[in-house]
Design an enzyme around this catalytic site. Sequence first.
Site, PDB file in Angstrom:
ATOM      1  N   GLY A   7     -10.520 -36.414 -27.110  1.00  0.00           N
ATOM      2  CA  GLY A   7     -10.429 -36.001 -28.500  1.00  0.00           C
ATOM      3  C   GLY A   7      -9.354 -36.775 -29.230  1.00  0.00           C
ATOM      4  O   GLY A   7      -8.266 -37.006 -28.686  1.00  0.00           O
ATOM      5  N   ALA A   8      -9.674 -37.193 -30.443  1.00  0.00           N
ATOM      6  CA  ALA A   8      -8.694 -37.895 -31.281  1.00  0.00           C
ATOM      7  C   ALA A   8      -8.555 -37.174 -32.606  1.00  0.00           C
ATOM      8  O   ALA A   8      -8.461 -37.788 -33.664  1.00  0.00           O
ATOM      9  CB  ALA A   8      -9.118 -39.351 -31.493  1.00  0.00           C
ATOM     10  N   GLY A   9      -8.558 -35.853 -32.523  1.00  0.00           N
ATOM     11  CA  GLY A   9      -8.424 -35.037 -33.722  1.00  0.00           C
ATOM     12  C   GLY A   9      -6.975 -34.706 -34.022  1.00  0.00           C
ATOM     13  O   GLY A   9      -6.063 -35.482 -33.728  1.00  0.00           O
ATOM     14  N   GLY A  12      -5.104 -34.159 -30.204  1.00  0.00           N
ATOM     15  CA  GLY A  12      -5.203 -35.337 -29.345  1.00  0.00           C
ATOM     16  C   GLY A  12      -4.839 -36.613 -30.071  1.00  0.00           C
ATOM     17  O   GLY A  12      -4.183 -37.500 -29.504  1.00  0.00           O
ATOM     18  N   ASN A 102      -6.102 -23.443 -26.059  1.00  0.00           N
ATOM     19  CA  ASN A 102      -5.573 -22.111 -26.329  1.00  0.00           C
ATOM     20  C   ASN A 102      -6.190 -21.081 -25.395  1.00  0.00           C
ATOM     21  O   ASN A 102      -7.320 -21.226 -24.938  1.00  0.00           O
ATOM     22  CB  ASN A 102      -5.845 -21.729 -27.784  1.00  0.00           C
ATOM     23  CG  ASN A 102      -5.092 -22.612 -28.755  1.00  0.00           C
ATOM     24  OD1 ASN A 102      -3.954 -23.000 -28.502  1.00  0.00           O
ATOM     25  ND2 ASN A 102      -5.716 -22.947 -29.875  1.00  0.00           N
ATOM     26  N   LYS A 185       2.990 -18.541 -25.483  1.00  0.00           N
ATOM     27  CA  LYS A 185       2.246 -19.192 -26.564  1.00  0.00           C
ATOM     28  C   LYS A 185       1.083 -18.315 -27.007  1.00  0.00           C
ATOM     29  O   LYS A 185       0.774 -18.214 -28.195  1.00  0.00           O
ATOM     30  CB  LYS A 185       1.729 -20.569 -26.150  1.00  0.00           C
ATOM     31  CG  LYS A 185       1.028 -21.251 -27.329  1.00  0.00           C
ATOM     32  CD  LYS A 185       0.385 -22.556 -27.024  1.00  0.00           C
ATOM     33  CE  LYS A 185      -0.339 -23.068 -28.275  1.00  0.00           C
ATOM     34  NZ  LYS A 185      -1.043 -24.347 -28.034  1.00  0.00           N
ATOM     35  N   GLU A 268     -11.791 -20.259 -32.702  1.00  0.00           N
ATOM     36  CA  GLU A 268     -11.547 -19.931 -31.295  1.00  0.00           C
ATOM     37  C   GLU A 268     -11.240 -18.445 -31.124  1.00  0.00           C
ATOM     38  O   GLU A 268     -10.427 -18.058 -30.293  1.00  0.00           O
ATOM     39  CB  GLU A 268     -10.385 -20.764 -30.759  1.00  0.00           C
ATOM     40  CG  GLU A 268     -10.657 -22.250 -30.692  1.00  0.00           C
ATOM     41  CD  GLU A 268      -9.481 -23.032 -30.148  1.00  0.00           C
ATOM     42  OE1 GLU A 268      -9.659 -23.771 -29.167  1.00  0.00           O
ATOM     43  OE2 GLU A 268      -8.369 -22.898 -30.708  1.00  0.00           O
TER      44      GLU A 268
END
Length: 309
Positions: A7-9, A12, A102, A185, A268
């Site tokens: 992922g390059a969002g 990432g 998450n 978290k 999510e």
Amino acid sequence: MRILVVGAGATGGYFGGRLAQAGRDVTFLVRPGRAKTLEQQGLQILSPQGNLTLHPQWVTADKLNQTYDLILLTVKAFYLEQAMSDIAPAVGSDTVVMPILNGFRHLETLTARFGAAAVIGGLCKIASTLDEQGRVVHLNDLHLIAYGELAGGRSDRIIQIEQTFQGAGFTTHASDDIISEMWEKWILLASLGTITCLMRGTIGQTARADGGEAFALAVIEEITSILEAQGYRRNQPFLNQTRGMLTDKNSTMTSSMYRDMIGGNPVEADQILGDLARLADKAGLSTPLLAAARTHMSVYQQSRAADDA
């Protein structure tokens, strides 16, 4: 280490971009649409920590044909099944899979697919998003990754990851108790999501509303009690900090789940809220505020599905 960032969002793209900027051997695994953006305009990061544009190495799933030392899994939790199929050719006998997703369910899912020896714990703390131009927008100064063996302790591979991540332009630390950090978290994320999604506003707006501070504190207590039943030991400084953060009358903070909901995007909710609600039911705990948030997000998901039909 040879690193594959899945992922390059917003997540990432940020951490992988910083690693690439620091000269680490990074390849992004991306979908065709994101690959086109990277090809045309590169990976762009807008951040208080310094802007960045680079043209990174990337690959699509159909071209992935070699293994990597470390796979940094940064997709949304609802894309996990597809991501596992995509990365399968990249997982060798010594590959380390570090999810920074998450919730907790993904650990069991990844272990079942790739084996307990391959998977370590991980988390990130960052507020970031993609803008309409596909740029990664880092919203504040927080940018942290933590990681560690699920059984605790400091292994050789954790030390190697620590050496690779140090000096890469973000905060990083190897944890001897990553499970507890992941629980904390989850407390923060689920509390933030419950507050902002139920109240449809920022932390500050909720805190300034009649009954808002008491509501926020009750949410934090409900969620903490669920994880206590799972073995979490209260860390009072963390909880005090969380209470202060989530009742700050001047805060403009929202959750990513709230931002996704307002934007009409997938959320999510099941991984962040639903799994907690199921744990509460198993433990016989009454958590009405979490239950309300879970139902609220379920209604949103039904409405979104109807709109897409």
